[in-house]
Design an enzyme around this catalytic site. Structure first.
Site, PDB file in Angstrom:
ATOM      1  N   ASP A 138     -16.777   0.648  11.393  1.00  0.00           N
ATOM      2  CA  ASP A 138     -17.490   0.476  11.310  1.00  0.00           C
ATOM      3  C   ASP A 138     -17.135  -0.811  10.808  1.00  0.00           C
ATOM      4  O   ASP A 138     -18.497  -2.102  11.000  1.00  0.00           O
ATOM      5  CB  ASP A 138     -18.742   0.997  10.682  1.00  0.00           C
ATOM      6  CG  ASP A 138     -19.987   1.498  11.626  1.00  0.00           C
ATOM      7  OD1 ASP A 138     -19.747   1.649  12.831  1.00  0.00           O
ATOM      8  OD2 ASP A 138     -20.529   2.768  11.164  1.00  0.00           O
TER       9      ASP A 138
ATOM     10  N   GLN B 165     -23.414   7.492  10.442  1.00  0.00           N
ATOM     11  CA  GLN B 165     -25.018   6.248  10.807  1.00  0.00           C
ATOM     12  C   GLN B 165     -25.757   6.135   9.931  1.00  0.00           C
ATOM     13  O   GLN B 165     -26.311   6.595   9.383  1.00  0.00           O
ATOM     14  CB  GLN B 165     -24.982   7.574  11.853  1.00  0.00           C
ATOM     15  CG  GLN B 165     -26.278   7.053  13.150  1.00  0.00           C
ATOM     16  CD  GLN B 165     -25.568   6.361  14.201  1.00  0.00           C
ATOM     17  OE1 GLN B 165     -24.669   5.631  14.504  1.00  0.00           O
ATOM     18  NE2 GLN B 165     -26.687   5.066  14.399  1.00  0.00           N
TER      19      GLN B 165
ATOM     20  N   LYS C 122     -22.102   8.481  21.958  1.00  0.00           N
ATOM     21  CA  LYS C 122     -20.233   7.857  20.444  1.00  0.00           C
ATOM     22  C   LYS C 122     -19.247   9.001  21.081  1.00  0.00           C
ATOM     23  O   LYS C 122     -18.469   8.936  21.031  1.00  0.00           O
ATOM     24  CB  LYS C 122     -20.550   7.545  19.415  1.00  0.00           C
ATOM     25  CG  LYS C 122     -21.191   6.531  18.958  1.00  0.00           C
ATOM     26  CD  LYS C 122     -21.932   5.964  17.239  1.00  0.00           C
ATOM     27  CE  LYS C 122     -22.315   4.440  17.244  1.00  0.00           C
ATOM     28  NZ  LYS C 122     -23.075   4.738  16.032  1.00  0.00           N
TER      29      LYS C 122
HETATM   30  N1  GUN Z   1     -26.648   1.889  13.694  1.00  0.00           N
HETATM   31  C1  GUN Z   1     -27.485   1.114  14.482  1.00  0.00           C
HETATM   32  N2  GUN Z   1     -26.049   0.678  15.091  1.00  0.00           N
HETATM   33  C2  GUN Z   1     -25.082   1.326  14.554  1.00  0.00           C
HETATM   34  C3  GUN Z   1     -23.533   1.206  14.321  1.00  0.00           C
HETATM   35  O1  GUN Z   1     -22.710   0.346  14.763  1.00  0.00           O
HETATM   36  N3  GUN Z   1     -22.352   2.156  13.239  1.00  0.00           N
HETATM   37  C4  GUN Z   1     -23.394   2.585  12.108  1.00  0.00           C
HETATM   38  N4  GUN Z   1     -22.738   3.603  11.615  1.00  0.00           N
HETATM   39  N5  GUN Z   1     -24.776   3.026  12.453  1.00  0.00           N
HETATM   40  C5  GUN Z   1     -25.651   2.345  13.515  1.00  0.00           C
END
Ligand code: GUN
Length: 282
Positions: A119, A96, A52
């Site tokens: 998100d 996350q 990311k």
């Molecule tokens: N863990 C796995 N995929 C994601 C996501 O899209 N966002 C977040 N915050 N955690 C994740």
């Protein structure tokens, strides 16, 4: 069979985001900024977070990587999120998931302002999605919709079966697909006779987190298979669909890796830019 190439399509999405970032920089003299909060050092999460952050760099988004030790308290985590929430330099906040055991992720996410919630997990953004209003939608479901759109795969009037009911994938995708006029069935761990349901589907989306769960005999000829899963196994990284057998039967299928994963990251960048704009019209 045609591969749904998430790498290719995510690059198109990212080029588009880069243009928007360039416009923001010249118009506002500001750089959109994403804070990525990670607690502990779960190896899979660390890889995702690194991807990311790298993707942010590529399109000119500034990222702030907040790494917290897993020995911190829930209160300390929440204090950090509150700090980011009121910081005018921060346009997006991503916590996350999953958080290490013992943390209450719902309580942490509740502290993210709706217009920084990249998100799409806060109540306001979930409500917007259900109501069909324009809010911030979770990245993976957005990526699935954009991937299908790129390949001109119509969803209106189609039977879509989604396996998995998480707040990050299954549930929001249910609403996106419904709003796009698909007839959607959401299956999960308590669903009985799942194969009978998946066999009826024009499009099957697997998002349950079980390696090679979806087998060739569970789908009809010519089905579109979208595999959101990524599982570490002795054979390496594999999806929730049994690619090798399904590829003969599917009309379109996502590879793992290189399908939904890169799309999720690209949509995160897009959501960060959307959050930036939402904050300018406050
Ligand atoms: N863990 C796995 N995929 C994601 C996501 O899209 N966002 C977040 N915050 N955690 C994740």
């Amino acid at each position: 069979m045609i591969l749904l190439d998430g790498k290719l399509v995510s690059n198109i999405v990212k080029d588009n985001v880069k243009q928007k970032v360039d416009e923001i920089v010249s118009k506002y003299n500001k750089v959109p900024t994403l804070a990525v909060v990670m607690v502990g050092n779960n190896p899979a999460s660390a890889v995702y977070v690194r991807n990311k952050i790298k993707a942010c760099e590529k399109v000119g988004i500034k990222s702030v990587h907040v790494v917290l030790d897993e020995t911190i308290s829930q209160q300390e985590l929440e204090n950090k999120i509150k700090e980011l929430a009121v910081d005018d330099e921060i346009n997006g906040i991503l916590v996350q998931l999953p958080l290490p055991e013992g943390f209450d992720s719902d309580s942490a996410i509740r502290l993210i302002p709706q217009n920084k919630d990249v998100d799409g997990l806060t109540k306001g953004n979930v409500a917007d999605l259900v109501l069909g209003e324009k809010g911030i939608v979770p990245c993976t479901p957005l990526g699935v919709m954009d991937l299908l759109k790129h390949y001109n795969i119509e969803v209106s009037g189609k039977r879509v079966v989604i396996i998995g009911r998480s707040m990050l994938v299954g549930k929001p995708l249910f609403f996106l697909m419904t709003n796009a006029n698909a007839t959607v069935t959401l299956c999960h761990s308590k669903t009985k006779n799942i194969a009978e349901i998946t066999k009826e589907a024009d499009i099957v989306v697997c998002a349950l987190g079980k390696a090679k769960f979806l087998k060739e005999e569970m789908v009809k000829d010519g089905a579109v298979i979208v595999d959101v899963g990524i599982n570490k196994t002795e054979d390496g990284l594999v999806g929730d669909a049994d690619f090798d057998t399904l590829k003969e039967k599917a009309s379109y299928i996502t590879p793992v890796p290189g399908g939904c994963g890169p799309m999720t990251v690209a949509e995160l960048l897009n959501n960060t830019v959307d959050c930036f704009y939402k904050q300018q019209t406050k």
